[in-house]
Design a protein around this motif. Structure first.
Motif, PDB file in Angstrom:
ATOM      1  N   SER A  25       0.836  -1.200   0.000  1.00  0.00           N
ATOM      2  CA  SER A  25       0.000   0.000   0.000  1.00  0.00           C
ATOM      3  C   SER A  25       0.865   1.242   0.000  1.00  0.00           C
ATOM      4  O   SER A  25       0.846   2.032   0.949  1.00  0.00           O
ATOM      5  N   VAL A  26       1.623   1.411  -1.059  1.00  0.00           N
ATOM      6  CA  VAL A  26       2.465   2.595  -1.200  1.00  0.00           C
ATOM      7  C   VAL A  26       1.858   3.493  -2.259  1.00  0.00           C
ATOM      8  O   VAL A  26       1.200   3.012  -3.191  1.00  0.00           O
ATOM      9  N   THR A  27       2.118   4.779  -2.106  1.00  0.00           N
ATOM     10  CA  THR A  27       1.680   5.719  -3.125  1.00  0.00           C
ATOM     11  C   THR A  27       2.511   5.506  -4.387  1.00  0.00           C
ATOM     12  O   THR A  27       3.707   5.251  -4.307  1.00  0.00           O
ATOM     13  N   LEU A  28       1.865   5.589  -5.530  1.00  0.00           N
ATOM     14  CA  LEU A  28       2.564   5.440  -6.818  1.00  0.00           C
ATOM     15  C   LEU A  28       3.252   4.088  -6.928  1.00  0.00           C
ATOM     16  O   LEU A  28       4.400   3.980  -7.350  1.00  0.00           O
ATOM     17  N   PHE A  29       2.532   3.045  -6.594  1.00  0.00           N
ATOM     18  CA  PHE A  29       3.085   1.688  -6.669  1.00  0.00           C
ATOM     19  C   PHE A  29       3.648   1.417  -8.057  1.00  0.00           C
ATOM     20  O   PHE A  29       4.640   0.713  -8.211  1.00  0.00           O
ATOM     21  N   ARG A  30       3.013   1.982  -9.071  1.00  0.00           N
ATOM     22  CA  ARG A  30       3.396   1.678 -10.452  1.00  0.00           C
ATOM     23  C   ARG A  30       4.832   2.096 -10.777  1.00  0.00           C
ATOM     24  O   ARG A  30       5.418   1.592 -11.737  1.00  0.00           O
ATOM     25  N   ILE A  31       5.426   3.003 -10.019  1.00  0.00           N
ATOM     26  CA  ILE A  31       6.791   3.427 -10.338  1.00  0.00           C
ATOM     27  C   ILE A  31       7.838   2.644  -9.552  1.00  0.00           C
ATOM     28  O   ILE A  31       9.039   2.872  -9.710  1.00  0.00           O
ATOM     29  N   TYR A  32       7.388   1.699  -8.733  1.00  0.00           N
ATOM     30  CA  TYR A  32       8.316   0.876  -7.971  1.00  0.00           C
ATOM     31  C   TYR A  32       8.759  -0.333  -8.787  1.00  0.00           C
ATOM     32  O   TYR A  32       7.945  -0.978  -9.462  1.00  0.00           O
ATOM     33  N   ALA A  33      10.024  -0.665  -8.683  1.00  0.00           N
ATOM     34  CA  ALA A  33      10.474  -1.985  -9.098  1.00  0.00           C
ATOM     35  C   ALA A  33      10.188  -2.940  -7.943  1.00  0.00           C
ATOM     36  O   ALA A  33      10.243  -2.540  -6.775  1.00  0.00           O
ATOM     37  N   VAL A  34       9.865  -4.162  -8.264  1.00  0.00           N
ATOM     38  CA  VAL A  34       9.547  -5.143  -7.229  1.00  0.00           C
ATOM     39  C   VAL A  34      10.335  -6.417  -7.497  1.00  0.00           C
ATOM     40  O   VAL A  34      10.362  -6.923  -8.616  1.00  0.00           O
ATOM     41  N   GLY A  35      10.958  -6.908  -6.451  1.00  0.00           N
ATOM     42  CA  GLY A  35      11.743  -8.123  -6.580  1.00  0.00           C
ATOM     43  C   GLY A  35      11.300  -9.187  -5.602  1.00  0.00           C
ATOM     44  O   GLY A  35      10.849  -8.881  -4.500  1.00  0.00           O
ATOM     45  N   TRP A  36      11.418 -10.414  -6.040  1.00  0.00           N
ATOM     46  CA  TRP A  36      11.245 -11.572  -5.153  1.00  0.00           C
ATOM     47  C   TRP A  36      12.633 -12.129  -4.857  1.00  0.00           C
ATOM     48  O   TRP A  36      13.419 -12.379  -5.774  1.00  0.00           O
ATOM     49  N   TYR A  37      12.916 -12.312  -3.582  1.00  0.00           N
ATOM     50  CA  TYR A  37      14.158 -12.876  -3.116  1.00  0.00           C
ATOM     51  C   TYR A  37      13.830 -14.119  -2.289  1.00  0.00           C
ATOM     52  O   TYR A  37      12.703 -14.279  -1.823  1.00  0.00           O
ATOM     53  N   ARG A  38      14.825 -14.957  -2.100  1.00  0.00           N
ATOM     54  CA  ARG A  38      14.617 -16.119  -1.238  1.00  0.00           C
ATOM     55  C   ARG A  38      15.867 -16.394  -0.422  1.00  0.00           C
ATOM     56  O   ARG A  38      16.977 -16.056  -0.830  1.00  0.00           O
ATOM     57  N   GLN A  39      15.637 -17.009   0.722  1.00  0.00           N
ATOM     58  CA  GLN A  39      16.734 -17.374   1.600  1.00  0.00           C
ATOM     59  C   GLN A  39      16.470 -18.743   2.176  1.00  0.00           C
ATOM     60  O   GLN A  39      15.479 -18.950   2.898  1.00  0.00           O
ATOM     61  N   ALA A  40      17.352 -19.666   1.841  1.00  0.00           N
ATOM     62  CA  ALA A  40      17.279 -21.015   2.388  1.00  0.00           C
ATOM     63  C   ALA A  40      18.138 -21.086   3.649  1.00  0.00           C
ATOM     64  O   ALA A  40      19.058 -20.275   3.824  1.00  0.00           O
TER      65      ALA A  40
END
Length: 116
Positions: A25-40
């Motif tokens: 729920s951030v303002t201007l979500f569309r200008i954010y890059a989004v990444g999925w990371y994982r940690q085993a």
């Protein structure tokens, strides 16, 4: 809530599929890059997939052809479709939203376990 919220993790058999969701729920979500990371356990956190504001994507070599990242800016949500899951995909998966060094946020993570 500025912090992203991940969902969709769980236990799945090898060869199965899961779809993770990351909602922020951030303002201007569309200008954010989004990444999925994982940690085993016992390993460093690693980038799995990332999508930029213009829809460009990149993937870790280990998941290319099996995982797909997408975004729906109308829902402030990014998805990670995970197919042909392997035991080595077992990890806690985290979502990161990035606009700048000042505006970057991490979620709490969701557990993905691939086991028979």
């Amino acid at each position: 809530q500025v912090q992203p919220v991940e969902s969709g993790g769980g236990l799945v058999q090898p060869g199965g599929s899961l779809r993770l969701s990351c909602t922020a729920s951030v303002t201007l979500f569309r200008i954010y890059a989004v990444g999925w990371y994982r940690q085993a356990p016992g390993k460093q956190r690693e980038l799995v997939a990332r999508i930029t504001s213009d829809g460009s994507t990149n993937y870790a070599d280990s998941v290319k052809g099996r995982f797909a990242i997408s975004r729906d800016n109308t829902k402030n949500t990014v998805y990670l479709q995970m197919d042909s899951l392997k035991p080595e995909d077992t990890a806690v998966y985290y979502c990161n939203t990035y606009r700048s060094a000042l505006y970057t946020y991490w979620g709490q993570g969701t557990q993905v376990t691939v086991s028979s």
